[in-house]
Write a protein that holds these residues in place. Structure first.
Motif, PDB file in Angstrom:
ATOM      1  N   GLN A   1       6.167  -9.839   0.970  1.00  0.00           N
ATOM      2  CA  GLN A   1       4.366  -9.772   1.334  1.00  0.00           C
ATOM      3  C   GLN A   1       4.075  -8.565   1.445  1.00  0.00           C
ATOM      4  O   GLN A   1       5.283  -7.729   2.599  1.00  0.00           O
ATOM      5  CB  GLN A   1       4.408 -10.869   2.888  1.00  0.00           C
ATOM      6  N   GLN A   2       3.204  -7.344   1.478  1.00  0.00           N
ATOM      7  CA  GLN A   2       3.457  -6.393   1.695  1.00  0.00           C
ATOM      8  C   GLN A   2       1.711  -6.095   3.003  1.00  0.00           C
ATOM      9  O   GLN A   2       0.864  -6.874   3.754  1.00  0.00           O
ATOM     10  CB  GLN A   2       2.518  -5.646   0.706  1.00  0.00           C
ATOM     11  N   LEU A   3       2.277  -4.995   3.830  1.00  0.00           N
ATOM     12  CA  LEU A   3       1.924  -4.891   5.094  1.00  0.00           C
ATOM     13  C   LEU A   3       0.826  -3.752   4.430  1.00  0.00           C
ATOM     14  O   LEU A   3       0.828  -3.230   4.051  1.00  0.00           O
ATOM     15  CB  LEU A   3       2.067  -4.031   5.994  1.00  0.00           C
ATOM     16  N   THR A   4      -0.786  -3.696   5.510  1.00  0.00           N
ATOM     17  CA  THR A   4      -2.283  -2.812   4.300  1.00  0.00           C
ATOM     18  C   THR A   4      -2.393  -1.818   5.246  1.00  0.00           C
ATOM     19  O   THR A   4      -1.923  -1.660   6.416  1.00  0.00           O
ATOM     20  CB  THR A   4      -3.469  -3.932   5.166  1.00  0.00           C
ATOM     21  N   PRO A   5      -2.324  -0.455   4.852  1.00  0.00           N
ATOM     22  CA  PRO A   5      -2.642   0.292   5.996  1.00  0.00           C
ATOM     23  C   PRO A   5      -3.873   0.326   6.378  1.00  0.00           C
ATOM     24  O   PRO A   5      -4.981  -0.048   5.622  1.00  0.00           O
ATOM     25  CB  PRO A   5      -2.402   1.486   4.569  1.00  0.00           C
ATOM     26  N   ARG A   6      -3.839   1.068   8.018  1.00  0.00           N
ATOM     27  CA  ARG A   6      -5.330   0.245   8.382  1.00  0.00           C
ATOM     28  C   ARG A   6      -4.622   1.662   9.223  1.00  0.00           C
ATOM     29  O   ARG A   6      -3.652   0.684  10.514  1.00  0.00           O
ATOM     30  CB  ARG A   6      -5.254  -0.915   8.810  1.00  0.00           C
ATOM     31  N   ASN A   7      -6.103   1.952  10.216  1.00  0.00           N
ATOM     32  CA  ASN A   7      -5.811   2.919  11.306  1.00  0.00           C
ATOM     33  C   ASN A   7      -4.866   4.106  12.014  1.00  0.00           C
ATOM     34  O   ASN A   7      -4.181   3.817  13.071  1.00  0.00           O
ATOM     35  CB  ASN A   7      -6.559   2.512  12.841  1.00  0.00           C
ATOM     36  N   GLY A   8      -4.122   4.303  10.380  1.00  0.00           N
ATOM     37  CA  GLY A   8      -3.153   5.060  11.021  1.00  0.00           C
ATOM     38  C   GLY A   8      -1.423   4.224  10.897  1.00  0.00           C
ATOM     39  O   GLY A   8      -0.599   5.216  11.481  1.00  0.00           O
ATOM     40  N   HIS A   9      -1.751   2.812  10.632  1.00  0.00           N
ATOM     41  CA  HIS A   9       0.034   1.928  10.577  1.00  0.00           C
ATOM     42  C   HIS A   9      -0.894   1.329   9.677  1.00  0.00           C
ATOM     43  O   HIS A   9      -1.428   0.880   8.723  1.00  0.00           O
ATOM     44  CB  HIS A   9      -0.170   1.711  12.598  1.00  0.00           C
ATOM     45  N   TYR A  10       0.745   0.245   9.536  1.00  0.00           N
ATOM     46  CA  TYR A  10       0.795  -0.643   8.468  1.00  0.00           C
ATOM     47  C   TYR A  10       0.170  -2.287   9.148  1.00  0.00           C
ATOM     48  O   TYR A  10       1.218  -2.490  10.152  1.00  0.00           O
ATOM     49  CB  TYR A  10       1.677  -0.931   7.608  1.00  0.00           C
ATOM     50  N   VAL A  11      -0.233  -2.732   8.816  1.00  0.00           N
ATOM     51  CA  VAL A  11      -0.363  -4.694   9.742  1.00  0.00           C
ATOM     52  C   VAL A  11      -0.537  -5.703   8.572  1.00  0.00           C
ATOM     53  O   VAL A  11      -1.207  -5.603   7.687  1.00  0.00           O
ATOM     54  CB  VAL A  11      -2.398  -3.724  10.342  1.00  0.00           C
ATOM     55  N   LEU A  12       0.009  -6.568   9.247  1.00  0.00           N
ATOM     56  CA  LEU A  12      -0.036  -7.846   8.115  1.00  0.00           C
ATOM     57  C   LEU A  12      -0.466  -8.908   9.448  1.00  0.00           C
ATOM     58  O   LEU A  12      -0.012  -9.012  10.690  1.00  0.00           O
ATOM     59  CB  LEU A  12       0.981  -8.316   7.816  1.00  0.00           C
ATOM     60  N   GLU A  13      -2.032  -9.830   8.920  1.00  0.00           N
ATOM     61  CA  GLU A  13      -2.001 -10.693   9.909  1.00  0.00           C
ATOM     62  C   GLU A  13      -1.376 -11.673   9.588  1.00  0.00           C
ATOM     63  O   GLU A  13      -1.773 -12.656   8.191  1.00  0.00           O
ATOM     64  CB  GLU A  13      -3.500 -11.123   9.885  1.00  0.00           C
ATOM     65  N   LYS A  14      -0.735 -12.234  10.176  1.00  0.00           N
ATOM     66  CA  LYS A  14       0.330 -13.931   9.618  1.00  0.00           C
ATOM     67  C   LYS A  14       0.614 -14.805  10.888  1.00  0.00           C
ATOM     68  O   LYS A  14       1.007 -13.567  11.706  1.00  0.00           O
ATOM     69  CB  LYS A  14       1.807 -13.153   9.000  1.00  0.00           C
ATOM     70  N   ARG A  15       0.967 -15.714  10.273  1.00  0.00           N
ATOM     71  CA  ARG A  15       1.558 -16.616  11.887  1.00  0.00           C
ATOM     72  C   ARG A  15       3.110 -16.164  11.959  1.00  0.00           C
ATOM     73  O   ARG A  15       3.197 -16.657  10.909  1.00  0.00           O
ATOM     74  CB  ARG A  15       1.304 -17.898  12.116  1.00  0.00           C
TER      75      ARG A  15
END
Length: 675
Positions: free
Chosen positions: A588-602
């Motif tokens: 599962q890939q983390l998304t580039p956002r605002n200078g870092h990588y993000v993953l919204e997941k429980r």
């Protein structure tokens, strides 16, 4: 009469400023809960004091012992069960103290060839040496350094409680005074003040200030010459330690100078005692100045290097006039610091003076006063309660606290602010109300003048002249608490006495008011449960030492990250760029956002998450920025490390319960169903 009225007006203005800042800093629902609690507590106090057994000395002594015991147990529990990975300046101090412990006396800590932390901030050198001595003592008696530092903090905080009680007793010799002081300290313990959760100067400063004022009380009241001499000799040493650790407490010198003038003008019998106290404080400053230079030099610190690099006093005055400071109006600003360091190295410090002139001209007289009022909000009103400020840096904390962090922080803020408003309001009334059958003694008046002048002076210094931080006023809080206890011991606090004087008590209202306040308090705390905070992560650290470092990484890196609490967001703080991907081991890939990588997941608690970083060296041109574990007595970062060129590196990451937005519910497929 003019001198007395002048003090009453100035001290009353300070109390009003303190109370307004405390009240206005709260959210509306918190403020409503506080305003409901205050009359309920006053009514409850009035009803309780009507009982005959409450007036007996045995009962008051029992209350004092129980409140003090609970206070100390609370401090001990916090010291042993809440461990924080200190950031910023405290971390610099601990790293250097550890190096001193191992014989490394090289104080140069620049990471870019220009900035030298301990030469820019030479006031921290003595404190760093002191902490290294505490570490050495721990090793000599078989204690771990970590446990020793936590016990050190406990003893310092306990000293605040004990010496505040002793001062109240010394001034009043009244069991009611010490009982009232013990109750206030129980509801406003030192653990509420977040700087005392870290290994830094504030804990020492609050403790030493409390001891200094106790010695002042002894010097003012004792009838035995030997005791007075001993108190003043001890004052020299304690105040020297205080001044060496917290230089802004030099404010006690001008405060006692003003007190000398007042005692002579008002023909107070303590005038020569005050002169001796002033002499002791002056000797303390001289002792600290001489001793700290000697101690620093013997530990390898270069005085000549300090003269070349240390920032001039105009640096902090300039920051104090900055409306756009990175940490708030008139507070620390990284741009001002960088510019002033460059100006110092280039021998152009006159540019800082020019900046002060420009900012004063831009502000004008009205703007200067407006800025001072804004800075007073930071100094006297910014909440220092709870431990949420360093949640992401916890190495250890009870799970229940982490899970209900915002609710508990809200509760601490409400109780502490209620205590400040209630007690401070009583003190404000008492400043203008003459005492009844038991007049205040001349020694009590002299002590009140000194505390009041020092509190006013410290406030003026940090709002009109110097840069400001919330922790700068902390040393004066508990001397003010002593005044409140002393007032209550001489005569019942006026507002409470007015409530008590009404003979026809409406018991229905007396019950309705507490029930209403408790219900609203419960609703307020319940609403705070849905406002979670940061759960865990490797802290983002302002780079003053080489902790974040560029690394030429291999094609693939893997990090295993613990999840201590159920969270909804994972952020990996490395810069997105072409040819680089960040994913979980599941793909599962983390998304580039605002200078870092993000993953919204429980992410469920008590599991490990494996993060995989893949890089195509033909496209990814910049090196990775990772944490490197410094030489330190404790593990600083969480998660597994990778070894590159024989050195261990850790991943900068953060796990949030929410990503700076309202909490969202996720379905079984981890998709948002409500925003």
């Amino acid at each position: 009469m003019f001198i007395k009225r002048g003090f009453q007006i100035a001290f009353s203005a300070f109390i009003v400023l303190l109370l307004l800042n405390q009240a206005l800093n709260q959210h509306l629902e918190n403020l409503i809960a506080i305003l409901l609690l205050i009359p309920a507590l006053m009514a409850g106090y009035s009803a309780i004091t009507r009982l005959d057994f409450v007036k007996k000395p045995v009962f008051l002594l029992t209350v004092t012992i129980l409140c003090t015991a609970l206070n100390l147990l609370l401090l001990l529990y916090v010291a042993l069960h809440f461990q924080i990975n200190d950031v910023s300046d405290p971390l610099n101090v601990q790293i250097k103290a550890t190096e001193l412990l191992h014989g490394n006396q090289n104080w140069h800590s620049n990471f870019d060839g220009s900035q030298e932390y301990f030469y820019v901030y030479p006031n921290l050198v003595f404190f760093t040496v002191l902490i290294s001595k505490v570490m050495a003592f721990a090793q000599s008696v078989g204690l771990s350094i970590q446990l020793a530092l936590r016990l050190m903090n406990f003893f310092l905080l306990a000293m605040v409680t004990i010496f505040t009680l002793l001062t109240s007793w010394r001034l009043s010799k009244n069991i009611r005074a010490i009982a009232l002081t013990a109750v206030i300290l129980l509801f406003y313990p030192v653990m509420y003040l977040y700087p005392n959760m870290v290994t830094y100067t504030d804990t020492w400063a609050i403790s030493c200030t409390t001891v200094v004022f106790y010695l002042v009380a002894v010097g003012l009241t004792s009838q035995r010459r030997l005791v007075v001499v001993g108190a003043n000799l001890a004052m020299i040493m304690v105040y020297a330690l205080l001044y060496a650790i917290k230089p802004n407490m030099v404010i006690l010198l001008p405060a006692v100078a003003v007190l000398i003038f007042m005692t002579f003008f008002l023909k107070m019998p303590e005038r020569w005692r005050v002169v001796v106290i002033a002499f002791s404080l002056a000797l303390g400053v001289i002792t600290a100045t001489v001793a700290t230079k000697s101690i620093a030099s013997s530990n390898g610190y270069s005085q000549s290097a300090q003269k070349k690099i240390a920032l001039p006093a105009t640096h902090w005055i300039n920051m104090g006039l900055n409306l756009l400071g990175s940490s708030g109006k008139g507070a620390y600003d990284s741009n001002d610091e960088s510019l002033d360091i460059e100006r110092k190295l280039e021998k152009k410090t006159y540019l800082t003076t020019d900046s002060i002139k420009d900012r004063l001209q831009m502000l004008g007289l009205g703007g200067w006063f407006k800025l001072a009022l804004d800075k007073s909000q930071t100094l006297l009103g910014t909440p220092l309660f709870g431990f949420g400020r360093y949640a992401s840096g916890y190495a250890k904390a009870p799970g229940y606290y982490l899970h209900h962090q915002m609710m508990l922080t809200t509760f601490f803020a409400i109780i502490a602010t209620t205590t400040v408003l209630l007690a401070g309001g009583q003190l404000l009334i008492k400043v203008w109300q003459p005492y009844g059958d038991q007049p205040i003694t001349s020694a009590q008046r002299a002590f009140s003048y000194l505390v009041g002048i020092a509190a006013i002076g410290l406030t003026i210094f940090h709002t009109f002249i110097w840069e400001v931080e919330p922790r700068y006023f902390l040393p004066m809080i508990y001397p003010v608490v002593t005044l409140i206890g002393m007032v209550g011991g001489v005569q019942r606090l006026p507002a409470l006495q007015i409530v008590r004087s009404k003979s026809n008590v409406n018991w229905t209202k007396l019950l309705v008011l507490p029930v209403t306040s408790i219900l609203f308090l419960g609703l307020t705390l319940f609403s705070a449960k849905s406002i979670p905070g940061i759960a865990y992560g490797n802290m983002e650290y302002p780079i003053r030492l080489a902790i974040l470092q560029p690394v030429k990484a291999p094609a693939e890196l893997r990090f295993s990250l613990p999840v201590p609490e159920t969270v909804n967001v994972l952020k990996v703080d490395i810069r997105p760029e072409p040819g680089q991907s960040v994913s979980l081991s599941t793909g599962q890939q983390l998304t580039p956002r605002n200078g870092h990588y993000v993953l919204e997941k429980r992410f469920v608690a008590n599991q490990n998450v494996e993060v995989v970083i893949q890089r195509d060296e033909t496209k990814a041109r910049r090196p990775l920025i990772l944490y490197r574990q410094p030489t330190l007595y404790k593990q600083l970062f969480h998660g597994s490390s990778v070894t590159i060129d024989g050195k261990q590196y850790y991943l900068p990451y953060e796990m949030d319960i929410y990503d700076r937005k309202p909490f969202e519910l996720l379905d079984v497929n981890n998709q948002p169903v409500l925003r």
